[in-house]
Design a protein around this motif. Sequence first.
Motif, PDB file in Angstrom:
ATOM      1  N   ILE A   3       0.844  -1.200   0.000  1.00 47.52           N
ATOM      2  CA  ILE A   3       0.000   0.000   0.000  1.00 47.52           C
ATOM      3  C   ILE A   3       0.880   1.250   0.000  1.00 47.52           C
ATOM      4  O   ILE A   3       0.651   2.190  -0.771  1.00 47.52           O
ATOM      5  CB  ILE A   3      -0.952   0.001   1.220  1.00 47.52           C
ATOM      6  N   SER A   4       1.903   1.245   0.835  1.00 55.21           N
ATOM      7  CA  SER A   4       2.806   2.390   0.918  1.00 55.21           C
ATOM      8  C   SER A   4       3.557   2.596  -0.389  1.00 55.21           C
ATOM      9  O   SER A   4       3.691   3.730  -0.863  1.00 55.21           O
ATOM     10  CB  SER A   4       3.799   2.199   2.070  1.00 55.21           C
ATOM     11  N   ASP A   5       4.054   1.521  -0.978  1.00 52.84           N
ATOM     12  CA  ASP A   5       4.777   1.642  -2.248  1.00 52.84           C
ATOM     13  C   ASP A   5       3.901   2.271  -3.327  1.00 52.84           C
ATOM     14  O   ASP A   5       4.355   3.119  -4.098  1.00 52.84           O
ATOM     15  CB  ASP A   5       5.289   0.278  -2.721  1.00 52.84           C
ATOM     16  N   VAL A   6       2.630   1.891  -3.372  1.00 52.52           N
ATOM     17  CA  VAL A   6       1.698   2.466  -4.348  1.00 52.52           C
ATOM     18  C   VAL A   6       1.482   3.951  -4.059  1.00 52.52           C
ATOM     19  O   VAL A   6       1.544   4.788  -4.960  1.00 52.52           O
ATOM     20  CB  VAL A   6       0.354   1.698  -4.346  1.00 52.52           C
ATOM     21  N   LYS A   7       1.271   4.284  -2.804  1.00 57.51           N
ATOM     22  CA  LYS A   7       1.000   5.681  -2.428  1.00 57.51           C
ATOM     23  C   LYS A   7       2.212   6.582  -2.630  1.00 57.51           C
ATOM     24  O   LYS A   7       2.060   7.768  -2.911  1.00 57.51           O
ATOM     25  CB  LYS A   7       0.514   5.763  -0.987  1.00 57.51           C
ATOM     26  N   TYR A   8       3.424   6.044  -2.478  1.00 59.63           N
ATOM     27  CA  TYR A   8       4.625   6.875  -2.558  1.00 59.63           C
ATOM     28  C   TYR A   8       5.223   6.939  -3.964  1.00 59.63           C
ATOM     29  O   TYR A   8       6.256   7.578  -4.160  1.00 59.63           O
ATOM     30  CB  TYR A   8       5.673   6.412  -1.553  1.00 59.63           C
ATOM     31  N   LYS A   9       4.557   6.308  -4.934  1.00 65.76           N
ATOM     32  CA  LYS A   9       5.040   6.396  -6.323  1.00 65.76           C
ATOM     33  C   LYS A   9       5.104   7.844  -6.787  1.00 65.76           C
ATOM     34  O   LYS A   9       5.980   8.209  -7.554  1.00 65.76           O
ATOM     35  CB  LYS A   9       4.163   5.581  -7.268  1.00 65.76           C
ATOM     36  N   GLU A  10       4.188   8.678  -6.309  1.00 68.56           N
ATOM     37  CA  GLU A  10       4.183  10.086  -6.704  1.00 68.56           C
ATOM     38  C   GLU A  10       5.456  10.799  -6.248  1.00 68.56           C
ATOM     39  O   GLU A  10       5.829  11.825  -6.799  1.00 68.56           O
ATOM     40  CB  GLU A  10       2.953  10.809  -6.166  1.00 68.56           C
ATOM     41  N   PHE A  11       6.141  10.252  -5.254  1.00 69.15           N
ATOM     42  CA  PHE A  11       7.405  10.814  -4.779  1.00 69.15           C
ATOM     43  C   PHE A  11       8.606  10.064  -5.347  1.00 69.15           C
ATOM     44  O   PHE A  11       9.744  10.300  -4.948  1.00 69.15           O
ATOM     45  CB  PHE A  11       7.469  10.763  -3.246  1.00 69.15           C
ATOM     46  N   ASN A  12       8.331   9.135  -6.277  1.00 73.71           N
ATOM     47  CA  ASN A  12       9.358   8.296  -6.912  1.00 73.71           C
ATOM     48  C   ASN A  12      10.063   7.368  -5.920  1.00 73.71           C
ATOM     49  O   ASN A  12      11.195   6.951  -6.157  1.00 73.71           O
ATOM     50  CB  ASN A  12      10.383   9.141  -7.674  1.00 73.71           C
ATOM     51  N   LEU A  13       9.411   7.053  -4.818  1.00 79.19           N
ATOM     52  CA  LEU A  13       9.954   6.095  -3.862  1.00 79.19           C
ATOM     53  C   LEU A  13       9.512   4.703  -4.263  1.00 79.19           C
ATOM     54  O   LEU A  13       8.363   4.490  -4.641  1.00 79.19           O
ATOM     55  CB  LEU A  13       9.471   6.409  -2.443  1.00 79.19           C
ATOM     56  N   GLN A  14      10.433   3.749  -4.188  1.00 76.68           N
ATOM     57  CA  GLN A  14      10.150   2.385  -4.604  1.00 76.68           C
ATOM     58  C   GLN A  14      10.540   1.398  -3.518  1.00 76.68           C
ATOM     59  O   GLN A  14      11.420   1.663  -2.709  1.00 76.68           O
ATOM     60  CB  GLN A  14      10.942   2.048  -5.872  1.00 76.68           C
ATOM     61  N   LYS A  15       9.913   0.253  -3.513  1.00 77.75           N
ATOM     62  CA  LYS A  15      10.268  -0.914  -2.710  1.00 77.75           C
ATOM     63  C   LYS A  15      10.807  -0.605  -1.315  1.00 77.75           C
ATOM     64  O   LYS A  15      11.936  -0.906  -0.990  1.00 77.75           O
ATOM     65  CB  LYS A  15      11.284  -1.763  -3.471  1.00 77.75           C
ATOM     66  N   GLY A  16       9.990   0.007  -0.502  1.00 82.87           N
ATOM     67  CA  GLY A  16      10.350   0.205   0.889  1.00 82.87           C
ATOM     68  C   GLY A  16      11.360   1.308   1.164  1.00 82.87           C
ATOM     69  O   GLY A  16      11.851   1.431   2.284  1.00 82.87           O
ATOM     70  N   GLN A  17      11.695   2.123   0.158  1.00 78.10           N
ATOM     71  CA  GLN A  17      12.645   3.216   0.394  1.00 78.10           C
ATOM     72  C   GLN A  17      12.116   4.210   1.422  1.00 78.10           C
ATOM     73  O   GLN A  17      12.906   4.877   2.098  1.00 78.10           O
ATOM     74  CB  GLN A  17      12.963   3.945  -0.913  1.00 78.10           C
ATOM     75  N   PHE A  18      10.798   4.276   1.559  1.00 81.37           N
ATOM     76  CA  PHE A  18      10.211   5.186   2.537  1.00 81.37           C
ATOM     77  C   PHE A  18      10.688   4.876   3.956  1.00 81.37           C
ATOM     78  O   PHE A  18      10.817   5.769   4.784  1.00 81.37           O
ATOM     79  CB  PHE A  18       8.680   5.168   2.467  1.00 81.37           C
TER      80      PHE A  18
END
Length: 144
Positions: free
Chosen positions: A14-29
């Motif tokens: 869910i987080s990976d999908v939501k953070y795509k707008e910030f170009n974050l991928q695969k748990g980088q958040f």
Amino acid sequence: MRELGILSRAIHHISDVKYKEFNLQKGQFVFLTRICENPRINFIELSNMLKVDKTTTTKAVSKLIDLGYVYKECDKLDKRAYNLMPTAKGLEIYVHIIEEENRSIDVCFDGFSEEDKDLALELMRKMRKNIELDWINTKNKGDR
């Protein structure tokens, strides 16, 4: 343990999908969050905190640097080491990450009493503490 794995994978997806707008991928958040919460952390401390290998940390941090969310500076005492710092842009994204984290927590604990929430947190902390020594021993065997 399977239930925890399912919960973790679902939240990460869910987080990976939501953070795509910030170009974050695969748990980088997760890496960005820990750097924002622990400014001046080094690569080894970050790896140990997240229970991942140094290569995973290096790749994630490099991407965060490329995106302008994090920067690294040479450690004043150990010139071979780098400390990680969030940029203003990274701190701005951090606010969104924490909002989403709080939303996920609310969803996960829907219908729980305060006592249930406290007990769940206490039990998860115990489990983490129990597994940490095993993780350290396994990690050390792999580093040889």
